[in-house]
Design a protein around this motif. Structure first.
Motif, short mmCIF file in Angstrom:
data_model
loop_
_atom_site.label_atom_id
_atom_site.label_comp_id
_atom_site.label_asym_id
_atom_site.label_seq_id
_atom_site.Cartn_x
_atom_site.Cartn_y
_atom_site.Cartn_z
N PHE C 105 0.85 -1.20 0.00
CA PHE C 105 0.00 0.00 0.00
C PHE C 105 0.87 1.24 0.00
N TYR C 109 1.25 3.95 -2.88
CA TYR C 109 0.84 5.31 -2.54
C TYR C 109 1.92 6.29 -2.95
N GLU C 123 -7.41 11.00 -4.31
CA GLU C 123 -8.53 10.39 -5.05
C GLU C 123 -8.00 9.53 -6.20
N LYS C 126 -6.89 6.34 -4.90
CA LYS C 126 -7.98 5.43 -4.52
C LYS C 126 -8.55 4.72 -5.75
N VAL C 127 -8.74 5.48 -6.82
CA VAL C 127 -9.26 4.85 -8.05
C VAL C 127 -8.24 3.83 -8.55
N MET C 129 -5.98 2.19 -6.91
CA MET C 129 -5.86 1.02 -6.03
C MET C 129 -7.06 0.09 -6.20
N THR C 130 -8.25 0.67 -6.34
CA THR C 130 -9.44 -0.18 -6.49
C THR C 130 -9.36 -0.95 -7.81
N ILE C 131 -9.02 -0.24 -8.88
CA ILE C 131 -8.88 -0.92 -10.18
C ILE C 131 -7.81 -2.00 -10.07
N LEU C 133 -6.69 -3.67 -7.47
CA LEU C 133 -7.10 -4.85 -6.68
C LEU C 133 -8.05 -5.73 -7.47
N ILE C 134 -9.07 -5.11 -8.08
CA ILE C 134 -10.07 -5.91 -8.80
C ILE C 134 -9.41 -6.64 -9.97
N LEU C 420 -2.34 2.31 -13.68
CA LEU C 420 -1.39 3.39 -13.90
C LEU C 420 -1.84 4.30 -15.03
#
Lengths: 79, 236, 444
Positions: C105, C109, C123, C126-127, C129-131, C133-134, C420
Motif C-alpha cells: 500500500f 501510494y 482520489e 484510490k481509483v 488502487m481499487t482498479i 485490486l479488482i 497506472l
C-alpha cells in the motif's frame, strides 16, 4: 456442411491475417522501451518521468495491436 | 445475434460491474484507504520528528562528550599535580628523617665513644694507684728509705705530670699526652705551667710516665720512655 | 499455523507431483470449448445444491461467478485490514500478511504520489488502487487449479435455426466427448473418445471401430447402445460434475453437486421430443442422465476468469474514462472542454486550424481509450488462460509451470498498467496546457 467449413476456413484465415497488425504494435513497443531504457541509462535521475512517458507510449502503441485483436475477435465470434 | 451479444456484452452485467466497483471503492475508501493513508502520513511525520529529535540528541551528546573531555583533562592535570606535590613532600620528609636518624646515630656513637674513653680513664686512674704503690715499694726496696704518703703523692704527681722545662711558655694549641689520666688539680697545674691558651689532654699508657707536649711547630718529649731509651743507648 | 513447514514443503511438492501423475492417468485433460462470452449456467442451478438463485432475468454466467469470488475476496481483505489496522500512534507489528499489505500500500501510494502530485493525488490513488485490486485478483483467478476445468457436465448441442424464419426449430447434438464415471456422480470427459452419432458410427470401417473399442470408447464400436435414460421427477440425479484436470499440479478432487434439474423441465423436454421427433435427431437434453453415452458431453466450468469477459473490462474502462472527465471538470471547471474544442487560436495563429483538429482528435481519443483499456486486459488474460489450458492439455506434469509463472507476472503487469494509465490520464486531465507551461517555467 461444405459451405460451413469454408466459412470457418475463411474466418480462421481472416483472423490470422488481422493479427499481423499486432506486429506493428510489437515493433512500436520495442522501440519505445529501447529508447526509454537508453535514456534512463544516460540520465538515471529522470527515471520516474521517463518511465511514466514510456508507459504512456507503450499503451498507445499497444492500442494499435489491440485494434487488430478486436478485428480478429470480431471476425471469429461476431461475423 | 447482435454483435454485442456475440461478444458477450450485456447491459445488465455492465451495470452490475459498475455498481460493484462503486460499492467496493466506497467501502475500501472508508475502511482502508483513508485511515491507512492517514496512518502513513502520521507515521511519516513521527519519523521526521524522531529524526529531528535524534539529531538534537546527537548534538547534545557531542557537547556532553566535549565537556566530559575537558573535565577529564582538568582532573588528570590536577591529579598529576597532587602526585608531584606528594612526592616532593615525601622526599623532603624522607630526607629530614634520614638526617635526624643520622644525627641520632652520630650522637649515639659519640656518646658511646666518650663513655668508652671515660671508662678507660677510670680504669687507668684505678691502675695508677697500684702502679705507684708497686713502684714505690720497689724503690723502697732499692733505696731502703721511707717515703711518707704525702711525699709519695708528690712523687707520683711529679712522675706523671712533670712538665718538661723546655715546654714552659708555649702558646697556641697544645696537646698534652700523659701515661695516666690527670686529675683536675694536675691539669690546672699543667695548664698554668705551660701557659698555653688551649690544652688538650690525651692519655697514652705506652709513654709510661712524664708528659709529651705537642705544640704547633714542635714536640717536647719529657716521657719516661724516651728517658729510658736514652739511658739504654748510653749504656750500650 | 503451529507446524513448522520448513523443510517439509519439498515433501508436499513431491506429493503434489505424484498426485498430478495419478490424476493424469485416471483423467487425462481435455481441451475445453473456447468461447468469448461467459458461459451461462444451466437453468435451475443451485449453489451447493441448496441455495437457489432468484430469477433476475439475467442468467448466471461463470465469469460473473468469478467476479463474485473476487468481490468476496476483496470483502474479506477489507475486513482483515480494517480489524488489524493499528489505532493512531500504535506501531505494534500486525503479522506477516498485514505488514505485506501495508508495505505494498505504502509503495503504491508513494508511486502514485510521484506520478500525480497535487490536490487530487489521494482520489487518483484510490481509483488506481481499487482498479488494481479488482483486476489483479481477477487475473490471478486463472492460476487456481480447477478454475476453467471443473464444472457442470453438459450435453453439447447447437440450436438449429430455420434460415427463412430465424426461429429455433430444433437442437442438434454436436462435438463432444464420452464420459467416464470416476466416483459416484462424478464424471470426467474421456479425452480419447470423441462422441460420434449413431449415423456416423455406421459409416466407420471395422478397423476404425476396433481402434475405438481399444481406446475404451462406447460409441462407434458397433455396439448397440441402450436407449437414453430419462429422468424421473423424484429421481435424485442432480450430481453432475466433470473433472477435467487441466492443471498438472494436483488439486483435491471436488465433487460439487450442482445443476439439478427440476421435474418440470424434464417433462417439457419430453414433450419437446415428441414434437420434433420426426424432423430431427433430437434428444431431450435436460432429461438425460449424466454420462449417458447417447449424447456428447462438454464441461461448463463453474468459474471462469472474469477478465476474459468483456463486461468487466468495459465496465472498468467506462469508470476510468468517465472518472477522468469528472476530475478534469472539477480541476479546470468548464475550461476543461477547451482541451477538445480549441477555437481560441483559430483566428490568431496560422496553425489555429490544426489546433482545432488536434482537439477533436483528443475527443476521439477518449473513446479510443475505452476500447484500448477493455481489449488490452481482455486480450492479455484471454490469451493467457487459453495458453494455460492448452499447455496443460499438451502435457500436464511440470511442463505448464513456467507458463503459470509467466501468467502470474502478466496478471500483475496488466493490473498495474490498467491502474497506472488511469492515474496518468487523470493527472493529465487535472492540468491545463497553459498552466502546464507556467508550472514548468516556475519549477525550473
Amino acid at each position: 456442411m461444405e459451405s460451413e467449413a469454408l466459412i470457418t476456413l475463411g474466418k480462421a484465415i481472416g483472423a490470422g491475417l488481422a493479427m499481423i497488425g499486432a506486429a506493428g504494435g510489437g515493433v512500436g513497443i520495442g522501440l519505445a522501451v529501447g529508447g526509454a531504457v537508453q535514456a534512463m541509462g544516460r540520465n538515471p535521475d529522470f527515471t520516474p518521468t521517463i518511465q511514466t512517458n514510456m508507459i504512456l507510449g507503450v499503451a498507445f502503441a499497444e492500442a494499435v495491436a489491440i485494434y487488430a485483436l478486436v478485428v480478429s475477435l470480431i471476425i471469429l465470434f461476431v461475423l | 445475434m447482435s454483435p454485442l451479444e456475440s461478444l458477450g456484452i450485456n447491459g445488465g452485467y455492465l451495470a452490475i460491474q459498475i455498481i460493484a466497483f462503486i460499492v467496493i471503492y466506497t467501502l475500501l475508501s472508508r475502511f482502508i484507504y483513508d485511515p491507512l493513508a492517514k496512518a502513513l502520513r502520521e507515521r511519516r511525520e513521527r519519523i521526521a520528528q524522531g529524526l529531528e529529535d535524534a539529531a538534537a540528541a546527537e548534538s547534545a551528546r557531542k557537547n556532553a562528550e566535549a565537556e566530559r573531555d575537558n573535565i577529564l583533562r582538568e582532573a588528570r592535570a590536577e591529579a598529576a599535580k597532587i602526585i608531584d606535590d606528594a612526592r616532593s613532600r615525601g622526599e623532603e620528609v624522607a630526607a629530614q628523617i634520614e638526617a635526624e636518624a643520622r644525627a641520632d646515630a652520630d650522637k649515639l656513637r659519640a656518646d658511646a665513644r666518650a663513655e668508652a674513653s671515660q671508662q678507660l680513664e677510670q680504669q687507668l686512674a684505678g691502675l695508677r694507684g697500684q702502679v705507684a704503690q708497686i713502684s714505690v715499694a720497689m724503690a723502697r726496696q732499692l733505696i731502703n728509705t721511707e717515703i711518707d704518703s704525702k711525699r709519695q703523692q708528690a712523687l707520683v704527681s711529679e712522675f706523671f705530670s712533670k712538665v718538661p722545662a723546655a715546654a714552659k711558655g708555649m702558646s697556641g694549641k697544645v696537646e698534652v699526652v700523659s701515661a695516666m689520666p690527670l686529675d683536675d688539680k694536675e691539669k690546672d697545674q699543667v695548664r698554668k705551667q705551660l701557659g698555653a691558651d688551649e690544652v688538650t689532654f690525651i692519655v697514652d699508657p705506652s709513654i709510661l710516665g712524664g708528659l709529651v707536649v705537642r705544640g704547633q711547630d714542635r714536640v717536647i718529649d719529657g716521657s719516661v720512655r724516651s728517658g729510658l731509651s736514652e739511658m739504654a743507648a748510653s749504656l750500650n | 499455523m503451529g507446524i513448522n513447514w520448513k523443510g517439509k514443503r519439498r515433501y508436499i511438492a513431491l506429493l503434489m507431483l505424484i498426485a498430478s501423475i495419478a490424476v493424469f492417468l485416471i483423467a487425462p485433460p481435455v481441451v475445453p470449448v473456447v468461447q468469448l462470452p461467459g458461459e451461462v449456467y444451466p437453468e435451475g442451478w443451485k449453489l451447493f445444491g441448496v441455495l437457489s438463485m432468484p430469477d433476475t432475468g439475467l442468467p448466471m454466467t461463470n465469469t460473473m461467478m468469478g467476479s463474485i469470488i473476487v468481490w468476496v475476496i476483496i470483502g474479506l481483505l477489507t475486513i482483515y485490514v480494517a480489524t488489524r489496522r493499528p489505532s493512531s500512534g500504535d506501531e505494534v507489528p500486525r503479522g506477516g500478511f498485514y505488514n505485506l499489505f501495508e508495505m505494498a500500500f505504502e509503495g503504491l501510494y508513494n508511486f502514485i504520489g510521484g506520478i500525480a502530485a497535487g490536490p487530487y493525488q489521494h482520489e487518483i490513488f484510490k481509483v488506481f488502487m481499487t482498479i488494481f485490486l479488482i483486476v489483479l485478483l481477477s487475473n490471478w483467478l486463472e492460476l487456481i487449479p480447477s478454475v476453467d476445468s471443473i464444472g457442470f457436465l453438459e450435453p453439447h448441442y447447437e440450436e438449429i435455426v430455420d434460415e427463412e424464419t430465424g426461429e429455433v426449430i430444433g437442437e442438434e447434438l454436436t462435438d463432444g466427448f464420452e464420459t467416464i464415471e470416476i466416483l459416484s456422480g462424478v464424471f470426467h470427459l474421456n479425452g480419447k473418445c470423441e462422441w460420434i452419432s449413431p449415423e456416423a458410427a455406421t459409416e466407420l470401417t471395422p478397423e476404425e471401430q476396433q481402434a475405438r473399442a481399444d481406446r475404451g470408447c462406447v460409441t462407434g464400436t458397433g455396439v448397440e447402445l441402450p436407449p437414453p435414460v430419462l429422468f424421473e421427477g423424484a429421481d435424485d440425479h442432480g450430481d453432475e460434475a466433470a473433472h477435467d484436470e487441466e492443471q498438472g499440479a494436483a488439486e483435491s478432487e471436488e465433487a460439487a453437486p450442482e445443476g439439478e434439474e427440476s421435474a418440470e423441465s424434464a417433462e417439457e423436454a419430453v414433450a419437446g421430443e415428441a414434437e420434433h421427433a420426426e424432423e430431427e435427431v433430437h434428444i431431450p437434453i435436460h432429461a438425460v442422465a449424466a454420462g449417458d453415452p447417447n449424447v456428447p458431453w462438454v464441461v461448463l466450468p463453474y468459474v471462469r476468469v472474469p477478465s476474459t469477459d468483456l463486461n468487466l473490462t468495459i465496465a472498468l474502462a467506462i469508470i476510468a474514462v468517465v472518472w477522468t472527465q469528472a476530475i478534469g471538470f472539477r480541476a479546470l471547471g468548464i475550461g476543461y472542454l477547451g482541451k477538445f474544442f480549441n477555437f481560441k487560436t483559430i483566428f490568431t495563429s496560422p496553425l489555429g486550424g490544426i489546433d482545432v483538429a488536434v482537439g477533436l482528435l483528443e475527443l476521439v481519443g477518449e473513446f479510443a481509450k475505452l476500447l484500448s483499456f477493455s481489449f488490452r486486459l481482455l486480450g492479455n488474460i484471454f490469451a493467457g488462460s487459453i495458453l494455460l489450458f492448452v499447455t496443460s492439455f499438451v502435457f500436464p506434469i511440470i511442463f505448464p509451470l513456467p507458463f503459470f509463472i509467466l501468467e502470474f507476472f502478466v496478471g500483475i503487469i496488466q493490473a498495474v498498467v490498467f491502474g497506472l494509465l488511469t492515474a496518468i490520464f487523470m493527472n493529465l486531465a487535472t492540468q491545463s496546457h497553459d498552466h502546464d507551461e507556467h508550472d514548468d517555467a516556475h519549477a525550473h
